[in-house]
Design a protein around this motif. Structure first.
Motif, mmCIF file in Angstrom:
data_model
loop_
_atom_site.group_PDB
_atom_site.id
_atom_site.type_symbol
_atom_site.label_atom_id
_atom_site.label_comp_id
_atom_site.label_asym_id
_atom_site.label_seq_id
_atom_site.Cartn_x
_atom_site.Cartn_y
_atom_site.Cartn_z
ATOM 1 N N GLN A 92 -7.064 -10.735 8.838
ATOM 2 C CA GLN A 92 -7.549 -9.653 7.981
ATOM 3 C C GLN A 92 -6.545 -8.518 7.878
ATOM 4 O O GLN A 92 -6.252 -8.029 6.780
ATOM 5 N N VAL A 93 -5.999 -8.092 9.014
ATOM 6 C CA VAL A 93 -5.046 -6.983 9.004
ATOM 7 C C VAL A 93 -3.785 -7.365 8.239
ATOM 8 O O VAL A 93 -3.293 -6.606 7.395
ATOM 9 N N ALA A 94 -3.258 -8.562 8.516
ATOM 10 C CA ALA A 94 -2.029 -8.992 7.843
ATOM 11 C C ALA A 94 -2.257 -9.194 6.347
ATOM 12 O O ALA A 94 -1.443 -8.758 5.515
ATOM 13 N N PHE A 95 -3.378 -9.853 5.974
ATOM 14 C CA PHE A 95 -3.659 -10.136 4.566
ATOM 15 C C PHE A 95 -3.865 -8.840 3.781
ATOM 16 O O PHE A 95 -3.294 -8.668 2.688
ATOM 17 N N THR A 96 -4.683 -7.926 4.312
ATOM 18 C CA THR A 96 -4.945 -6.680 3.599
ATOM 19 C C THR A 96 -3.684 -5.845 3.461
ATOM 20 O O THR A 96 -3.407 -5.292 2.388
ATOM 21 N N THR A 97 -2.903 -5.739 4.548
ATOM 22 C CA THR A 97 -1.659 -4.972 4.485
ATOM 23 C C THR A 97 -0.715 -5.555 3.448
ATOM 24 O O THR A 97 -0.109 -4.820 2.645
ATOM 25 N N ALA A 98 -0.588 -6.889 3.426
ATOM 26 C CA ALA A 98 0.337 -7.529 2.494
ATOM 27 C C ALA A 98 -0.122 -7.376 1.047
ATOM 28 O O ALA A 98 0.672 -6.998 0.169
ATOM 29 N N ILE A 99 -1.409 -7.654 0.783
ATOM 30 C CA ILE A 99 -1.905 -7.609 -0.598
ATOM 31 C C ILE A 99 -1.819 -6.196 -1.167
ATOM 32 O O ILE A 99 -1.270 -5.968 -2.252
ATOM 33 N N VAL A 100 -2.361 -5.219 -0.431
ATOM 34 C CA VAL A 100 -2.332 -3.835 -0.919
ATOM 35 C C VAL A 100 -0.891 -3.331 -1.012
ATOM 36 O O VAL A 100 -0.510 -2.652 -1.977
ATOM 37 N N GLY A 101 -0.070 -3.673 -0.017
ATOM 38 C CA GLY A 101 1.319 -3.238 -0.042
ATOM 39 C C GLY A 101 2.075 -3.777 -1.242
ATOM 40 O O GLY A 101 2.829 -3.045 -1.889
ATOM 41 N N VAL A 102 1.874 -5.051 -1.566
ATOM 42 C CA VAL A 102 2.557 -5.650 -2.720
ATOM 43 C C VAL A 102 2.089 -4.999 -4.027
ATOM 44 O O VAL A 102 2.903 -4.709 -4.922
ATOM 45 N N ILE A 103 0.772 -4.767 -4.140
ATOM 46 C CA ILE A 103 0.256 -4.135 -5.360
ATOM 47 C C ILE A 103 0.856 -2.751 -5.545
ATOM 48 O O ILE A 103 1.326 -2.391 -6.641
ATOM 49 N N VAL A 104 0.878 -1.970 -4.484
ATOM 50 C CA VAL A 104 1.434 -0.615 -4.573
ATOM 51 C C VAL A 104 2.934 -0.666 -4.841
ATOM 52 O O VAL A 104 3.473 0.143 -5.601
ATOM 53 N N TRP A 105 3.619 -1.629 -4.227
ATOM 54 C CA TRP A 105 5.066 -1.766 -4.449
ATOM 55 C C TRP A 105 5.364 -2.135 -5.904
ATOM 56 O O TRP A 105 6.318 -1.634 -6.505
ATOM 57 N N MET A 106 4.520 -2.999 -6.499
ATOM 58 C CA MET A 106 4.719 -3.385 -7.897
ATOM 59 C C MET A 106 4.454 -2.221 -8.836
ATOM 60 O O MET A 106 5.017 -2.163 -9.937
ATOM 61 N N ALA A 113 6.762 3.111 1.752
ATOM 62 C CA ALA A 113 5.497 3.767 1.412
ATOM 63 C C ALA A 113 4.412 2.740 1.116
ATOM 64 O O ALA A 113 3.248 2.919 1.488
ATOM 65 N N ALA A 114 4.780 1.640 0.462
ATOM 66 C CA ALA A 114 3.814 0.585 0.160
ATOM 67 C C ALA A 114 3.264 -0.031 1.441
ATOM 68 O O ALA A 114 2.063 -0.319 1.549
ATOM 69 N N PHE A 115 4.140 -0.224 2.431
ATOM 70 C CA PHE A 115 3.690 -0.777 3.711
ATOM 71 C C PHE A 115 2.709 0.166 4.394
ATOM 72 O O PHE A 115 1.682 -0.274 4.942
ATOM 73 N N VAL A 116 3.002 1.460 4.391
ATOM 74 C CA VAL A 116 2.119 2.441 5.030
ATOM 75 C C VAL A 116 0.741 2.433 4.375
ATOM 76 O O VAL A 116 -0.289 2.416 5.058
ATOM 77 N N ILE A 117 0.697 2.422 3.040
ATOM 78 C CA ILE A 117 -0.583 2.422 2.331
ATOM 79 C C ILE A 117 -1.354 1.141 2.632
ATOM 80 O O ILE A 117 -2.574 1.160 2.859
ATOM 81 N N GLY A 118 -0.651 0.002 2.649
ATOM 82 C CA GLY A 118 -1.312 -1.255 2.978
ATOM 83 C C GLY A 118 -1.879 -1.250 4.380
ATOM 84 O O GLY A 118 -2.993 -1.733 4.615
ATOM 85 N N ALA A 119 -1.127 -0.687 5.338
ATOM 86 C CA ALA A 119 -1.597 -0.616 6.728
ATOM 87 C C ALA A 119 -2.828 0.271 6.847
ATOM 88 O O ALA A 119 -3.745 -0.031 7.620
ATOM 89 N N VAL A 120 -2.870 1.348 6.078
ATOM 90 C CA VAL A 120 -4.034 2.240 6.107
ATOM 91 C C VAL A 120 -5.270 1.515 5.575
ATOM 92 O O VAL A 120 -6.364 1.613 6.140
ATOM 93 N N PHE A 121 -5.104 0.764 4.492
ATOM 94 C CA PHE A 121 -6.234 0.034 3.923
ATOM 95 C C PHE A 121 -6.736 -1.067 4.849
ATOM 96 O O PHE A 121 -7.892 -1.496 4.749
ATOM 97 N N ALA A 122 -5.882 -1.539 5.755
ATOM 98 C CA ALA A 122 -6.281 -2.614 6.660
ATOM 99 C C ALA A 122 -7.155 -2.127 7.802
ATOM 100 O O ALA A 122 -7.741 -2.937 8.519
ATOM 101 N N GLN A 123 -7.250 -0.811 7.969
ATOM 102 C CA GLN A 123 -8.022 -0.251 9.077
ATOM 103 C C GLN A 123 -9.427 0.118 8.632
ATOM 104 O O GLN A 123 -9.686 0.344 7.449
#
Length: 253
Positions: A92-106, A113-123
């Protein structure tokens, strides 16, 4: 002093009114407390409550809440859930961080910054989840225990995130980053070992003596001491205060 008292009365008055309305509408009261923060926050129109000591009191409140949640768990119970929690929790943590991070990066944000936002959404908030389950009387159900265990796992994964995020802007080799992550996990393990040893050799005899006294006053003081001492230990290891409170409650079971 009188200014702080006025702000405290305003905070309590708004909190009581909002919680009563939310209970009548059968809306989770945890959302009501969030609404109170929005209403009385500095970024909305209307009165704002600012008492510096509130932040410290709020942190203590979270410590005691996580201590209470920890009392509903035990090491054998967590061991029984280890495959589900480790497997699903990591996924869950890895999937959410990756998906949200990629969307924000795109969208156009930098990779860091995309990684940080993805990590926040994973919590998620163990405090809110635990409070809501307790309010619904589901804290001891299978899904309640599993959900809390997943949330606590997310709290643990926040430790390496807190290590990674500050160094993202600094050029660093993979070896150095791996060492920093290893040290964070080592500190968490040491803190757990200290609290586990203290719980088995010191806390159990202490509470046995307290129970023999049959004094609610002494029991309350002992609980306050143990919860805050555990929070102090984890804080000195660079971990959260709430994590220490949870460990103390879990070890006492």
């Amino acid at each position: 002093m009188m200014e702080h008292l006025t702000q405290i009365l305003l905070l309590l008055g708004v909190a009581v009114a909002v919680v009563l309305i939310f209970q009548r509408l059968r809306i989770p009261t945890s959302l009501g407390y969030l609404l109170v923060g929005v209403i009385l926050g500095p970024y909305t129109i209307g009165p704002a409550v600012y008492v510096p000591e509130f932040k410290t009191l709020a942190e203590f409140g979270v410590v005691f809440l996580l201590f209470t949640i920890g009392l509903n768990f035990s090491l054998p119970q967590l061991h029984a859930l280890r495959h589900q929690v480790l497997g699903l929790g990591t996924g869950q943590v890895a999937f959410t961080t990756a998906i949200v991070g990629v969307i924000v990066w795109m969208i156009g944000l930098p990779a860091a910054a995309a990684f940080v936002i993805g990590a926040v959404f994973a919590q998620s908030s163990t405090t809110i989840i635990g409070s809501q389950l307790t309010e619904q009387g589901e804290e001891n159900s299978h899904h309640g225990r599993f959900g809390l265990a997943m949330s606590v796992f997310q709290d643990i994964t926040a430790v390496p995130f807190l290590v990674i995020i500050p160094v993202l802007s600094i050029p660093m080799s993979i070896d150095v980053l791996a060492g920093a992550l290893g040290w964070a996990f080592t500190k968490a393990g040491i803190a757990f070992a200290l609290l586990f040893i203290a719980g088995r050799w010191l806390l159990h005899p202490l509470f046995h003596i307290v129970a023999e006294r049959r004094s609610a006053e002494v029991f309350t003081l002992a609980v306050l001491l143990v919860a805050l001492l555990a929070a102090w230990i984890t804080s000195n290891f660079g971990l959260s205060l709430a994590f220490g409170g949870f460990l103390a409650g879990m070890i006492l079971v």
